[in-house]
Design a protein around this motif. Structure first.
Motif, PDB file in Angstrom:
ATOM      1  N   THR A 215       0.849  -1.187   0.000  1.00 60.96           N
ATOM      2  CA  THR A 215       0.000   0.000   0.000  1.00 60.96           C
ATOM      3  C   THR A 215       0.884   1.236   0.000  1.00 60.96           C
ATOM      4  O   THR A 215       1.783   1.371   0.833  1.00 60.96           O
ATOM      5  CB  THR A 215      -0.908   0.047   1.245  1.00 60.96           C
ATOM      6  N   THR A 216       0.635   2.121  -0.952  1.00 63.81           N
ATOM      7  CA  THR A 216       1.334   3.400  -1.022  1.00 63.81           C
ATOM      8  C   THR A 216       0.317   4.510  -0.836  1.00 63.81           C
ATOM      9  O   THR A 216      -0.694   4.565  -1.541  1.00 63.81           O
ATOM     10  CB  THR A 216       2.026   3.576  -2.388  1.00 63.81           C
ATOM     11  N   TRP A 217       0.590   5.373   0.130  1.00 67.61           N
ATOM     12  CA  TRP A 217      -0.354   6.453   0.452  1.00 67.61           C
ATOM     13  C   TRP A 217       0.211   7.772  -0.052  1.00 67.61           C
ATOM     14  O   TRP A 217       1.332   8.152   0.313  1.00 67.61           O
ATOM     15  CB  TRP A 217      -0.570   6.501   1.959  1.00 67.61           C
ATOM     16  N   VAL A 218      -0.540   8.462  -0.915  1.00 63.40           N
ATOM     17  CA  VAL A 218      -0.110   9.762  -1.428  1.00 63.40           C
ATOM     18  C   VAL A 218      -1.182  10.807  -1.140  1.00 63.40           C
ATOM     19  O   VAL A 218      -2.384  10.504  -1.138  1.00 63.40           O
ATOM     20  CB  VAL A 218       0.187   9.708  -2.950  1.00 63.40           C
ATOM     21  N   THR A 219      -0.736  12.033  -0.886  1.00 61.86           N
ATOM     22  CA  THR A 219      -1.666  13.115  -0.569  1.00 61.86           C
ATOM     23  C   THR A 219      -1.341  14.337  -1.407  1.00 61.86           C
ATOM     24  O   THR A 219      -0.169  14.618  -1.683  1.00 61.86           O
ATOM     25  CB  THR A 219      -1.606  13.490   0.920  1.00 61.86           C
TER      26      THR A 219
END
Length: 380
Positions: A215-219
């Motif tokens: 899982t890669t979280w980007v904002t």
């Protein structure tokens, strides 16, 4: 409802039976309006619960957003503070709203989609179409309701926002928005990129732990973590004020999260401490098998979850020409500044769960006052 021959007539049409629509309806009933001749409530959802009926199975009451009671719930023996927190929130809310509607005798008409609202000399024509479970219009089952006043309470769930990035339409994997997300198991064993800086995005990252391959979280902007586990009053007031200013000016409504920050709950803090909730800046482009940053870094992805919010669902009001040059609708005190016979419940500063209930009372009083003016004019 009638179809074909003649339009049904009533005095007030409420579009939407989520929290905002039910709140207004409660006060209208308390102020003496009768269901049918005075009040018709239309709802697009297949069942009760507003947008909550569509939320993912794992979401529980209090996990991210508190569900506040509708006005009068306590007197009906209902309430969310004592509701089952082990059951899916969507089921709990749907069941409570069903009992609430029954107690009010609202006879909400669903699944009915409002396809357009046009102005008439003495009010509005609200065109509708009944939808099958597949979403298709049922042949021959459509018509219109004429009303002196319309209360729009459609919320945002039907207008998901997905920002465009170069290559978005070339992605070979699965793309889904918050409104499409049902369970982490659907993404089991996949490399998943989650986009968004709000509580929904954070919840997805946590839920996918140990289920997705990665899982890669980007904002799109850095997350403003709040030290406390709940939203403080000062931040909430400031966010509501920003929404109110935008609504009065007819501007696009700002993001609530950008104005309040994200409370660091125990669950969220645990994810940060164990290195799961590590946000990365927004990628610059999307490729068929992943996402790429401006510095050349690349992450493989089988799926992209867009937890990027919603916009007000106002397409059915397009015939009224309410949109300003800034992309919003001018609303002051819950009423359209261009047409005082049209009210907006759950819009802008009223969108919070507390604000929707307060606005319900204020809007209902304005609606009844307008009906009284109309009655007086006819007697003259």
């Amino acid at each position: 409802m009638t179809s074909g021959g003649g339009d049904e007539r009533t005095r007030v049409v409420v579009i939407g039976a989520g929290q905002a629509g039910l709140s207004v309806s409660w006060y209208l009933r308390r102020l003496g309006l009768e269901v049918g001749p005075d009040l018709v409530v239309l709802d697009r959802g297949p069942g009760t619960g507003g947008a909550w009926q569509h939320r993912w199975e794992s979401l529980r009451l209090g996990a991210a957003h508190r569900v506040h009671d509708l006005p009068g719930m306590a007197g009906l023996g209902l309430g969310f503070d004592s509701a089952d927190r082990s059951a899916p929130a969507r089921d709990v809310v749907a069941e409570q709203y069903a009992r609430y509607e029954a107690a009010l005798g609202l006879d909400v008409r669903r699944p009915v989609e409002v396809t357009g609202v046009t102005g008439l000399g003495g009010g509005f024509s609200v065109r509708w179409a009944r939808r099958a479970s597949s979403g298709a219009e049922q042949a021959g089952d459509s018509g219109a309701v004429r009303a002196e006043v319309v209360v729009n309470a459609t919320g945002t769930w039907g207008a998901p926002f997905v920002p465009w990035y170069p290559g978005r339409d070339t992605f070979a994997g699965r793309q889904l928005h918050t409104s499409d997300y049902r369970a982490a198991s659907e993404l089991a064993g996949l490399d998943v990129v989650v986009v968004g800086g709000g509580t929904s995005a954070i919840g997805f990252v946590l839920e996918l732990e140990g289920v997705a391959a990665s899982t890669t979280w980007v904002t799109r902007r850095p997350v403003d973590w709040l030290d406390q586990g709940e939203l403080d009053v000062e931040s909430a007031v400031a966010a509501v004020a920003a929404q109110d200013r935008a609504a009065r000016a007819g501007q696009a409504l700002p993001s609530i999260v950008s104005g309040t920050g994200v409370p660091r709950t125990r669950r969220f803090a645990s994810g940060v401490e164990r290195g799961l909730l590590v946000e990365r800046p927004m990628f610059s482009s999307i490729e068929p098998d992943g996402v790429r940053w401006g510095d050349g870094a690349f992450v493989h992805a089988d799926a992209i979850v867009w937890a990027t919010g919603f916009r007000p669902e106002l397409r059915h009001l397009a015939p009224l020409g309410l949109r300003s040059a800034d992309g919003g609708v001018r609303v002051e005190g819950g009423a359209s500044t261009l047409d005082p016979r049209l009210f907006f419940a759950g819009y802008g500063p009223q969108a919070s769960t507390i604000g929707a209930n307060r606005a319900g009372r204020a809007i209902a009083r304005q609606v009844v006052a307008r009906l009284s003016e109309s009655d007086a004019a006819r007697r003259r």
